[in-house]
Motif scaffolding. Structure first.
Motif, PDB file in Angstrom:
ATOM      1  N   GLU A 218      32.449  35.786 -55.795  1.00 40.44           N
ATOM      2  CA  GLU A 218      31.175  36.271 -55.259  1.00 40.44           C
ATOM      3  C   GLU A 218      31.025  37.788 -55.368  1.00 40.44           C
ATOM      4  OE1 GLU A 218      31.062  34.735 -51.321  1.00 40.44           O
ATOM      5  OE2 GLU A 218      30.625  32.706 -51.964  1.00 40.44           O
ATOM      6  N   PRO A 219      31.098  38.339 -56.585  1.00 40.64           N
ATOM      7  CA  PRO A 219      30.857  39.781 -56.742  1.00 40.64           C
ATOM      8  C   PRO A 219      29.379  40.095 -56.567  1.00 40.64           C
ATOM      9  CG  PRO A 219      31.037  38.755 -58.887  1.00 40.64           C
ATOM     10  CD  PRO A 219      31.324  37.673 -57.874  1.00 40.64           C
ATOM     11  N   SER A 220      29.094  41.334 -56.227  1.00 42.31           N
ATOM     12  CA  SER A 220      27.711  41.800 -56.119  1.00 42.31           C
ATOM     13  C   SER A 220      27.476  42.834 -57.212  1.00 42.31           C
ATOM     14  CB  SER A 220      27.452  42.413 -54.738  1.00 42.31           C
ATOM     15  OG  SER A 220      26.161  42.986 -54.683  1.00 42.31           O
ATOM     16  N   ILE A 221      26.529  42.543 -58.120  1.00 44.09           N
ATOM     17  CA  ILE A 221      26.213  43.442 -59.228  1.00 44.09           C
ATOM     18  C   ILE A 221      24.703  43.647 -59.220  1.00 44.09           C
ATOM     19  CG2 ILE A 221      26.422  43.831 -61.710  1.00 44.09           C
ATOM     20  CD1 ILE A 221      28.644  41.726 -61.730  1.00 44.09           C
ATOM     21  N   GLN A 222      24.268  44.853 -58.858  1.00 45.12           N
ATOM     22  CA  GLN A 222      22.841  45.110 -58.683  1.00 45.12           C
ATOM     23  C   GLN A 222      22.436  46.401 -59.375  1.00 45.12           C
ATOM     24  OE1 GLN A 222      22.162  45.291 -54.476  1.00 45.12           O
ATOM     25  NE2 GLN A 222      23.080  43.305 -54.060  1.00 45.12           N
ATOM     26  N   LYS A 223      21.196  46.413 -59.839  1.00 39.71           N
ATOM     27  CA  LYS A 223      20.612  47.632 -60.386  1.00 39.71           C
ATOM     28  C   LYS A 223      20.120  48.484 -59.228  1.00 39.71           C
ATOM     29  CE  LYS A 223      17.167  49.162 -63.774  1.00 39.71           C
ATOM     30  NZ  LYS A 223      16.112  48.714 -64.708  1.00 39.71           N
ATOM     31  N   GLN A 224      20.493  49.752 -59.221  1.00 39.12           N
ATOM     32  CA  GLN A 224      20.132  50.655 -58.127  1.00 39.12           C
ATOM     33  C   GLN A 224      19.379  51.840 -58.719  1.00 39.12           C
ATOM     34  OE1 GLN A 224      23.169  53.039 -55.872  1.00 39.12           O
ATOM     35  NE2 GLN A 224      22.648  51.642 -54.221  1.00 39.12           N
ATOM     36  N   GLY A 225      18.083  51.914 -58.432  1.00 39.38           N
ATOM     37  CA  GLY A 225      17.280  52.971 -59.029  1.00 39.38           C
ATOM     38  C   GLY A 225      17.067  52.708 -60.511  1.00 39.38           C
ATOM     39  N   SER A 226      16.862  53.779 -61.268  1.00 40.91           N
ATOM     40  CA  SER A 226      16.563  53.629 -62.695  1.00 40.91           C
ATOM     41  C   SER A 226      17.787  53.757 -63.582  1.00 40.91           C
ATOM     42  CB  SER A 226      15.533  54.684 -63.119  1.00 40.91           C
ATOM     43  OG  SER A 226      16.044  55.994 -62.883  1.00 40.91           O
ATOM     44  N   ARG A 227      18.880  54.328 -63.051  1.00 37.05           N
ATOM     45  CA  ARG A 227      20.026  54.591 -63.919  1.00 37.05           C
ATOM     46  C   ARG A 227      21.348  54.099 -63.350  1.00 37.05           C
ATOM     47  NH1 ARG A 227      17.995  59.831 -63.496  1.00 37.05           N
ATOM     48  NH2 ARG A 227      19.984  60.613 -62.729  1.00 37.05           N
ATOM     49  N   ARG A 228      21.350  53.551 -62.163  1.00 36.77           N
ATOM     50  CA  ARG A 228      22.620  53.239 -61.514  1.00 36.77           C
ATOM     51  C   ARG A 228      22.828  51.740 -61.333  1.00 36.77           C
ATOM     52  NH1 ARG A 228      23.992  57.902 -57.012  1.00 36.77           N
ATOM     53  NH2 ARG A 228      24.099  59.619 -58.496  1.00 36.77           N
ATOM     54  N   ILE A 229      24.096  51.370 -61.276  1.00 44.00           N
ATOM     55  CA  ILE A 229      24.499  49.982 -61.073  1.00 44.00           C
ATOM     56  C   ILE A 229      25.496  49.951 -59.921  1.00 44.00           C
ATOM     57  CG2 ILE A 229      25.664  47.993 -62.091  1.00 44.00           C
ATOM     58  CD1 ILE A 229      24.731  48.997 -64.829  1.00 44.00           C
ATOM     59  N   LEU A 230      25.234  49.088 -58.954  1.00 42.21           N
ATOM     60  CA  LEU A 230      26.105  48.954 -57.784  1.00 42.21           C
ATOM     61  C   LEU A 230      26.993  47.731 -57.966  1.00 42.21           C
ATOM     62  CD1 LEU A 230      26.941  49.689 -54.858  1.00 42.21           C
ATOM     63  CD2 LEU A 230      25.066  48.235 -54.075  1.00 42.21           C
ATOM     64  N   LEU A 231      28.301  47.941 -57.854  1.00 43.80           N
ATOM     65  CA  LEU A 231      29.270  46.852 -57.973  1.00 43.80           C
ATOM     66  C   LEU A 231      30.068  46.743 -56.683  1.00 43.80           C
ATOM     67  CD1 LEU A 231      30.875  47.388 -61.512  1.00 43.80           C
ATOM     68  CD2 LEU A 231      29.106  45.781 -60.899  1.00 43.80           C
ATOM     69  N   GLU A 232      30.177  45.535 -56.164  1.00 46.77           N
ATOM     70  CA  GLU A 232      31.078  45.257 -55.049  1.00 46.77           C
ATOM     71  C   GLU A 232      31.965  44.100 -55.477  1.00 46.77           C
ATOM     72  OE1 GLU A 232      28.965  44.701 -51.414  1.00 46.77           O
ATOM     73  OE2 GLU A 232      28.724  46.856 -51.104  1.00 46.77           O
ATOM     74  N   LEU A 233      33.253  44.368 -55.548  1.00 47.19           N
ATOM     75  CA  LEU A 233      34.207  43.403 -56.089  1.00 47.19           C
ATOM     76  C   LEU A 233      35.218  43.029 -55.016  1.00 47.19           C
ATOM     77  CD1 LEU A 233      34.865  45.280 -59.459  1.00 47.19           C
ATOM     78  CD2 LEU A 233      33.039  43.665 -58.929  1.00 47.19           C
TER      79      LEU A 233
END
Length: 702
Positions: A218-233
């Protein structure tokens, strides 16, 4: 009449408790099934004689992997095979479905409780611009450096505006470097924006593929804003391994190794080049010239006498990249030893050794050899269309020392990673190399186009060596024994299942369209997560015990009623977390969430304290117990509601705009406020009404 009014409230509370139990049950069920799953995996590992990590990696990925492996194992008894098969049937049957169902509905724990990594990645759009530029010069590099500096200072800046402004300051149109010549800035920007969006979306997909195959639950991979990617592993135990996996570019190439004579001539030319610069050495008086490849080696190569290795017994058409490795010359030393080159005077080859017919560099000489090969004059004497590459990892010789191998290969690859359709980790059964039994291997499968090219390359280059190159590092350089028509190959030599799996993941997922920069990183180890759970639980229990004691001491029997409501409140909070998690809303229990629960414990009894004080005031005026209770609840209700609603508003604001730990705190606080209102006002009132309806009280312990 009072008794009839109690019934609907009893039914409502009973329904709420049943629903809470329904949503909490999967959490208890999952914890039990998870322990059963780990126990069975350990038993399978012991029965099959394969690493536990290999079982965990493949038990649910593909049901056939472990079963096929079981069929190929020759060194285990029939009893162990039968037991392993029964365990596989158990694990991959009902247990699998139960675990997946329970995991989906169980309370999700945050990274700070189960361990893992929190990463914020930024897609390097400036590097993407470099990749898109038709031409590069110093002026463009200067502009890109300014753009990069501004974006670092202001991460929220609009990328398009920054780019246009800096190009305008230089009186340049974007079309001078990007898009088609003569296009307007708006047209070029639209093209670049499309490429940037595509790069971010591709990065998201590739990262998702890599993380999914990494085995993160159940990782969390999300687009944050226009240039960033948020990963929770969650559950990551080796942050450096995950960090390396995320950032690697994975350029896979198959390159032919040049003929031994050409490599020998290159070494001779290198010695001449560096000897000419050394006044202390008289090159005309050197001893015997060092040779890695002697005449017997060349003859062996010409006649095809490259060793006695046989095709892998599993499939004769598979190119076994380790079994096919053979000594290419009589000058090669034994497999477990390294030999000093004969010529001590030669400036370059005196730093080298012979190892299994290959050119080897002792680890202490690597920096010197790299510096010499980086000399601009070396490029001029390189044979046309060739390049020098290093081995990906050192070889350990019989003397215990490490040696890196040098290869002279053709610069243009015969195939690239685009020809690869699959790469997976397996465990070698030994085949024609009994010593490799039980070792991890990577099985490669090429697509239809790649298989045709591979068949053509192997058919046209029999008895030559084909290097497997990943990111300009050579992992293997086997001899091609025969034409390989079905596009299947095996890479052996990985030190562990984890190393083999990392390589296979990167090969499958492909290359990132541009580099990603780690802007933020937080890591919590599993042991720290368990410690957080223990300390958080201890704090919550200690706080609850103190509150329970205080309520009983200060309010007597009424305090016991408040304590019943308090226990029910905690149960409802966890039920709420399970409910919202099952609904996909994303409620996660974290360490700040535990802090929110502890805060809610105090807030829950705070409402009862207000009610009890009002009841005391009413009793002091001479009212009966029943009327005092009724008036106390009525008079305290407005105050309690106002206080909790204002706190709830603050929690909702944190929930909307907060992230990470702040959001975890807001989730449990919001659920706790609602549940404490219910238990403090509805549940305790019901208990008081039930007691007073059974008998008339003349005094109240409060």
């Amino acid at each position: 009449m009072k008794q009839r009014k109690l019934t609907p409230r009893f039914i409502i509370i009973l329904i709420i408790l049943l629903v809470t139990g329904y949503y909490l049950y999967p959490t208890f069920r999952f914890n039990k099934l998870n322990r059963d799953e780990e126990k069975i995996a350990h038993q399978i590992s012991e029965r099959m004689g394969v690493p536990y990590s290999y079982v965990i990696e493949n038990i649910y990925k593909d049901e056939s992997i472990l079963r096929d492996k079981l069929d190929t194992l020759k060194n285990i008894s029939d009893e162990d095979k039968k037991a392993a098969l029964e365990l596989l049937n158990q694990a991959q049957g009902d247990l699998r479905e139960k675990v997946l169902r329970a995991r989906k509905r169980a309370i999700k724990r945050g990274l700070d409780l189960q361990g893992g990594m929190h990463l914020v990645l930024e897609v390097d759009l400036v590097q993407l611009m470099r990749n898109l530029a038709r031409q590069r010069d110093a002026r463009l590099e200067g502009i890109l450096a300014k753009i990069d500096a501004e974006l670092i200072r202001d991460p929220q800046a609009d990328f398009d505006e920054v780019v246009v402004r800096h190009f305008n300051e230089e009186n340049l149109k974007l079309s001078q470097y990007f898009g088609e010549a003569g296009e307007s800035n708006a047209t070029v920007l639209a093209y670049m924006s499309k490429q940037a969006d595509d790069a971010i979306n591709r990065s998201l997909e590739i990262l998702r593929n890599r993380i999914d195959q990494f085995g993160v639950s159940e990782p969390s991979i999300q687009k944050q804003g226009s240039r960033r990617i948020l990963l929770e592993l969650p559950g990551i135990e080796d942050p450096s391994r995950a960090r390396d996996l995320i950032g690697r570019t994975a350029l896979l190439e198959f390159k032919l190794v040049t003929e031994p004579e050409k490599a020998q001539q290159f070494l001779t030319d290198l010695d001449k080049l560096f000897a000419a610069r050394t006044t202390e050495v008289d090159t005309t008086e050197k001893g015997d010239e060092f040779q890695v490849f002697d005449e017997e080696s060349a003859a062996a190569s010409d006649t095809g006498d490259t060793g006695a290795a046989q095709p892998a017994e599993e499939n004769e058409d598979i190119l076994d990249l380790s079994a096919e490795l053979v000594d290419t010359g009589a000058a090669a030393v034994e497999d477990t030893s390294a030999e000093l080159f004969k010529s001590e005077a030669a400036p370059f080859t005196s730093l080298l050794r012979g190892f299994r017919g290959d050119i080897a560099v002792p680890s202490e000489n690597v920096s010197k050899v790299r510096a010499m090969l980086a000399d601009p004059e070396v490029e001029k004497i390189l044979p046309d269309g060739t390049q020098v590459l290093w081995s990906a990892k050192p070889e350990i010789a019989g003397d215990g020392n490490e040696y890196y191998l040098l290869y002279l290969v053709k610069r243009d690859p015969e195939l690239t990673g685009s020809a690869l359709s699959d790469a997976r980790v397996d465990i070698s059964s030994g085949g024609n190399r009994p010593g490799s039994a039980g070792q991890p291997i990577i099985s490669l499968t090429l697509n239809r186009t790649g298989a045709r090219k591979f068949a053509r390359v192997t058919g046209a280059n029999i008895k030559k060596r084909l290097a497997i190159v990943l990111d300009d590092k050579i992992y293997m350089a086997p001899v091609i024994r025969s034409k390989i028509p079905n596009g299947r190959a095996i890479i052996e030599g990985s030190a562990s299942v984890e190393e083999a799996n990392d390589i296979a993941i990167v090969l499958r997922a492909g290359a990132l369209p541009t580099s990603v920069i780690i802007e933020e990183e937080r890591t919590v180890g599993p042991s720290l997560g368990r410690d957080s759970i223990r300390k958080g639980t201890t704090s919550a229990i200690a706080g609850m015990i103190l509150v329970v004691i205080f309520m009983v001491v200060y309010y007597g029997a009424s305090g016991l009623i408040a304590n019943v409501a308090l226990l029910m409140n905690i149960l409802l909070i966890f039920g709420g977390l399970a409910f919202f998690g099952a609904m996909g809303i994303g409620a996660t229990l974290s360490l700040p969430g535990i802090a929110g629960i502890i805060l809610t414990i105090g807030m829950a009894v705070d409402a009862n304290v207000l009610i009890f004080e009002r009841i005391r005031e009413e009793l002091d005026t001479g009212k009966t117990v029943w009327h005092a209770i009724s008036a106390g609840y009525d008079r305290a209700f407005t105050t309690i509601l106002d206080a909790n609603v204002t706190t709830l508003i603050a929690a909702l604001v944190l929930l909307q705009f907060g992230s990470g730990p702040i959001k975890g705190f807001a989730v449990t606080l919001a659920i706790g406020i609602v549940s404490s209102l219910f238990t403090a006002i509805i549940v305790t009132r019901l208990i008081f009404d039930y007691i007073t309806s059974r008998r008339t009280l003349t005094r109240l312990s409060i």
